[in-house]
Motif scaffolding. Structure first.
Motif, PDB file in Angstrom:
ATOM      1  N   GLY A  21      10.384 -11.218 -26.482  1.00 17.59           N
ATOM      2  CA  GLY A  21      10.899 -11.599 -25.180  1.00 17.59           C
ATOM      3  C   GLY A  21      12.350 -12.030 -25.253  1.00 17.59           C
ATOM      4  N   ARG A  76       9.012 -16.278 -26.853  1.00 18.76           N
ATOM      5  CA  ARG A  76       8.573 -15.491 -25.707  1.00 18.76           C
ATOM      6  C   ARG A  76       8.172 -14.095 -26.189  1.00 18.76           C
ATOM      7  NH1 ARG A  76       8.480 -19.785 -24.033  1.00 18.76           N
ATOM      8  NH2 ARG A  76       9.495 -20.693 -22.193  1.00 18.76           N
ATOM      9  N   GLU A 129       5.826 -13.916 -21.643  1.00 15.36           N
ATOM     10  CA  GLU A 129       6.932 -13.947 -20.681  1.00 15.36           C
ATOM     11  C   GLU A 129       6.699 -12.970 -19.532  1.00 15.36           C
ATOM     12  OE1 GLU A 129      11.733 -14.004 -20.942  1.00 15.36           O
ATOM     13  OE2 GLU A 129      10.720 -12.421 -22.063  1.00 15.36           O
ATOM     14  N   TYR A 140       4.643 -17.693 -25.995  1.00 19.08           N
ATOM     15  CA  TYR A 140       4.074 -17.627 -24.651  1.00 19.08           C
ATOM     16  C   TYR A 140       4.384 -16.270 -24.041  1.00 19.08           C
ATOM     17  CZ  TYR A 140       3.581 -22.646 -25.204  1.00 19.08           C
ATOM     18  OH  TYR A 140       3.232 -23.883 -25.664  1.00 19.08           O
ATOM     19  N   GLU A 200       1.232 -14.107 -17.112  1.00 19.41           N
ATOM     20  CA  GLU A 200       2.548 -14.641 -17.450  1.00 19.41           C
ATOM     21  C   GLU A 200       2.503 -16.160 -17.538  1.00 19.41           C
ATOM     22  OE1 GLU A 200       2.064 -12.257 -15.286  1.00 19.41           O
ATOM     23  OE2 GLU A 200       3.547 -10.647 -15.510  1.00 19.41           O
TER      24      GLU A 200
END
Length: 885
Positions: free
Chosen positions: A438, A443, A382, A380, A405
């Protein structure tokens, strides 16, 4: 016994006297050494510390330094091991000489000894005053001086000079100039200073004269040379580029050869050796490759093994582009890896790895490949960071991201975001969004590291026309006004044909919403004219004052709908010579015999109220300089929402761009349109669609032809008398024609263009040449009424009694009816022809080049017409120049 260093007599002037150094001992006593020099002070060692004297040995009583200028004598003596009390030997003197020369502080050193008194005579190396480079044109001072060791206020040494000469030559070798020579010279100054001059002869670039390939059987030398970055010198070297020798390119070309053979199935191919030999004159290189091709392989079993549960291995295997039994192709394997990576990335697996596992079967000459997709978490977004923007606001960049985001990562959306940011034209070419890990394995950070470039454009254009002479245009535009992504512009156009001024404004995100808004305010004056006997004669003039408003909203990622409204106030007039009192009522009216019915019917003032819409489909990777993608636009307009002009107009255009043959960009574009009048004007010999609403075609839409240079037109040619006085000879001098372009109700145009990448040298100059072919036509008018006047016409203004007529009439008699007053010649004999109303294609081909010149972007086009129709007006050359800020 004495040991002396060989010194140069030219430095004898630098002797400055003798210095006495007290190292040990108590009393100082003067001891004359040389009558012409200062007397050094002897150093007497203490009795209790004196070394035992061996017969026939010389003990150093004292050491003196002569000739020192900048250096202290103590500093000089610290460089040697000899001390008072030591036994003086030739070996000790030689060692002292070596130690002093090793410091590189002295150009000459001598050591002499008399009765234990040692004198070291030194000549210090001079101080460098300045470094001078002469003859360097290809490499400027700022490229050479930081690379060399010598600098002002340093001590001059021969070894440093030699090292710097070698360094400068190496710099030129990197530029491909292996014949470069450097001659150093030292210019002596006062106070023991020198200027160091490097006289540089750059020589020509060392080219690759020949590329030999040994061991190739399946492919010819020419095929293999075509795969290399390095090219042989030849007739088209300037266009091809890459003819300069570069060792790095030599290694790269070996990889290119291997890649080529791997795409053809030769997995065992190798380059045995690659040798570059410099010719004796150092102008050219001869490169020889020795290769082993090996056996050709086919694909064996090709499968996908996925550890990610969301992907079925068998299903992915069934969609692979290669099959068992196909010739092995390494490029297909690489493309497959990229495709699988994009597929898993589109589903959120940003860190999923696709690794090929090869199994070679030498007996069957097959290659089994297993594409292994390693397990990875769904990722995903971040954070999204924007760096490097000093003028452009963050929101201008962020609103082009197709991800926010918290969204699941999608590689296709990242690529689309990259294309949209590139299309802004605010930042560096080939911008890429960087993907960084991330704070957790699932992330990822998306980072836009931008480098802003000028977005203001000041453009000047010029062209040449047989009718108008020079055409001048200028515009100033800022595409990122105040860093908000807004576009403001002002354009001016001046020529003998037309004048115009326009102010425009565009806001791509009105009120921070995904709705664009734009407005234009303009004034355009167009006139048609002819030169007759060096006098300019206007035919018609069209003045348009108006404004346009537009608003757009996206329907999808690639499709946008735009609505617009335009209000035009038009005024079409003719020159005074086309008006006269036709009815005797004192009112001047357009004379059809002089102007033509088609022009008289176009006169007057009118108001056009137009609503329209555009549907745009755009997948271009870059709207400024696209190299891939397509763009299709459909425009529909309706005039009649108020005003006194009524028509419906439809236009379609599309373009597609391809990256071909590496860095070549090939594009195809086509456009067409149709307009239909919605009001019958009931005029004989005149089309219902008004002159000012029709389509026109020519420069710049169709290169090779002048402005409005093709399509329907009425050409009025004057008639000349023959030997019998009859006007039967047609004057074919185009400069004496009255050429009225009438436009058409239908048109089409197309273009094919190939942008050619040049070599590194041309790219550094910013040269981008292209070859093109243009085609087009405009047609579809109702045939206008034309006239032929086979004898001079005079204007009769009086009757037989000499009284004025209520309405003047035409006559062929140059003598007035009253026999006294001569009529004034009003119309010379002429014939009118209606030409160009045909859908037959007009075709032109040519070459053009864009150049980022020191004074701004320059575009040159040379065209040659292949197909034309009678009445068309060809044009060979045009150029425009501008600058950015």
């Amino acid at each position: 016994m004495a040991a002396k260093a060989v010194g140069s007599p030219r430095f004898s002037a630098y002797r400055a006297g003798l210095f006495t150094v007290l190292l040990s001992g108590t009393a100082l006593a003067p001891t004359p050494l040389l009558a012409q020099e200062a007397q050094p002070v002897a150093v007497q060692p203490e009795a209790e510390t004196a070394a035992p004297v061996v017969p026939d040995q010389t003990i150093v009583r004292q050491i003196a330094v002569a000739g020192a200028q900048r250096l202290e004598p103590q500093t000089i003596l610290s460089y040697i091991k000899m001390r008072p009390g030591d036994v003086y030997t030739a070996a000790a003197a030689d060692e002292a000489l070596k130690d002093l020369y090793a410091t590189e502080l002295f150009s000459d050193v001598k050591i002499r000894e008399e009765a234990g008194n040692v004198v070291i005579q030194v000549v210090e190396n001079p101080i460098i005053n300045r470094i001078i480079l002469e003859g360097n044109k290809r490499l400027k001072n700022d490229k050479i001086l930081p690379e060399i060791k010598l600098a002002p206020r340093q001590i001059y040494t021969r070894s440093k000079v030699r090292a710097d000469v070698n360094r400068i030559i190496e710099l030129y070798k990197r530029q491909g100039r292996f014949a470069a020579t450097v001659e150093p010279k030292a210019v002596t100054l006062d106070q023991n200073r020198v200027d160091i001059v490097f006289e540089i002869k750059e020589g020509p670039k060392s080219k690759v004269r020949q590329i030999n390939i040994i061991g190739n059987e399946e492919f010819s030398d020419g095929e293999l040379r075509g795969e290399m970055l390095t090219k042989q010198t030849g007739f088209l070297s300037f266009i091809k580029g890459g003819t300069s020798y570069d060792p790095d390119k030599l290694a790269f070309d070996q990889q290119k050869l291997r890649q080529f053979y791997l795409t053809e199935g030769y997995v065992d191919f190798r380059v045995v050796s690659a040798v570059a030999e410099l010719t004796p004159d150092k102008k050219d290189f001869i490169i020889t490759y020795v290769v082993e091709e090996g056996e050709r392989y086919k694909f064996g079993d090709v499968t996908v093994d996925s550890e990610i549960r969301d992907f079925d291995s068998d299903r992915l295997t069934s969609n692979l582009p290669m099959n068992t039994g196909d010739w092995y192709n390494a490029q297909t394997v690489e493309d497959t890896i990229e495709g699988l990576s994009e597929t898993i990335g589109a589903f959120g697996y940003a860190f999923g790895q696709v690794e090929p596992d090869y199994t070679r079967n030498k007996d069957e000459r097959t290659m089994d490949v297993v594409f292994r997709i390693g397990n990875a978490p769904r990722v995903y977004v971040e954070a999204i960071d924007v760096n490097g923007n000093t003028l452009t606001q963050d929101k201008v960049v962020r609103r082009e991201f197709r991800l926010t985001e918290g969204d699941a990562f999608n590689s296709l959306q990242v690529r689309r975001s990259t294309a949209r940011i590139n299309s802004l034209g605010y930042f560096q070419e080939n911008f890429e969004i960087e993907q960084q890990p991330g704070s957790a394995p699932d992330r990822i950070k998306l980072v836009a590291n931008v480098e802003e470039r000028p977005t203001g454009e000041l453009q000047l254009s010029a062209g040449f026309s047989s009718l108008e002479s020079f055409i001048l245009q200028g515009s100033i535009q800022q595409r990122n006004f105040r860093g908000r992504g807004q576009t403001v512009g002002l354009s001016l156009n001046y020529s003998r044909y037309s004048k115009s001024a326009q102010v425009s404004f565009t806001e791509p995100y009105m009120f921070n919403s995904n709705i664009s808004f734009g407005a234009d305010v303009y004034r355009r004056d167009y006139n048609s004219f002819n030169y007759f006997n060096n006098d300019r004669n206007n035919t018609y003039e069209n003045s348009t004052t108006g404004f346009s408003l537009r608003a757009g909203t996206p329907l999808s990622e690639y499709m946008t709908l735009i609505g617009r409204y335009t209000l035009n106030l038009e005024d079409v007039t003719l020159g005074d010579r086309y008006f006269r009192d036709l009815n005797g009522d004192g009112v001047a009216e357009c004379d059809p015999l002089v102007a033509g019915r088609y022009l008289c019917d176009a006169l007057g003032k009118r108001t056009s109220s137009i609503v329209g819409t555009s549907l745009i489909y755009d997948t271009l990777n870059n709207r400024i300089r696209p190299s891939r993608g397509e763009r299709v636009v459909a425009n529909a307009d309706y005039a009649g929402l108020g005003g006194n002009v009524h028509y419906a107009r439809l236009r379609l255009n599309g373009a597609k761009y391809f990256s071909v043959l590496g860095n070549f960009v090939f594009s195809l574009s086509a456009e067409g349109g149709y307009i239909k009048s919605l009001k019958d004007r009931n005029l004989d010999g005149t089309d219902d669609v008004r002159l000012t609403d029709r389509f026109f075609l020519g420069e710049p839409d169709l290169r090779g032809f002048d402005i409005r240079g093709i399509g329907p037109r009425v050409v009025r040619k004057r008639l000349l008398p023959d030997e019998n006085g009859n006007y039967t000879i047609v004057d074919e001098d185009r400069d004496n024609w009255v050429d009225d372009a009438l436009g058409g109700k239908m048109y089409y145009k197309g273009r094919a263009e190939l942008e050619i990448p040049l070599g590194s040298g041309a790219r550094e100059l910013g040269l981008r040449p292209s070859i093109f072919a243009d085609v087009g036509a405009v047609w579809g008018l109702k045939n206008p009424n034309t006239n032929t006047i086979a004898a001079p016409l005079y204007l009769q203004t009086v009757d037989a009694n000499g009284d004025p007529l209520a309405a003047p009439v035409y006559t062929n008699d140059p003598v007035a009816p009253d026999g006294q007053t001569n009529n004034t010649l009003f119309i010379s004999p002429f014939t009118e022809e209606y030409l160009g109303d045909t859908p037959k294609p007009r075709v032109s081909v040519g070459i053009g080049v864009s150049w980022n010149s020191p004074f701004g972007p320059l575009r040159l086009d040379f065209s040659r017409v292949l197909l034309k129709e009678e009445g068309d007006d060809p044009k060979t050359f045009s150029f425009n120049v501008g600058t950015q800020f």
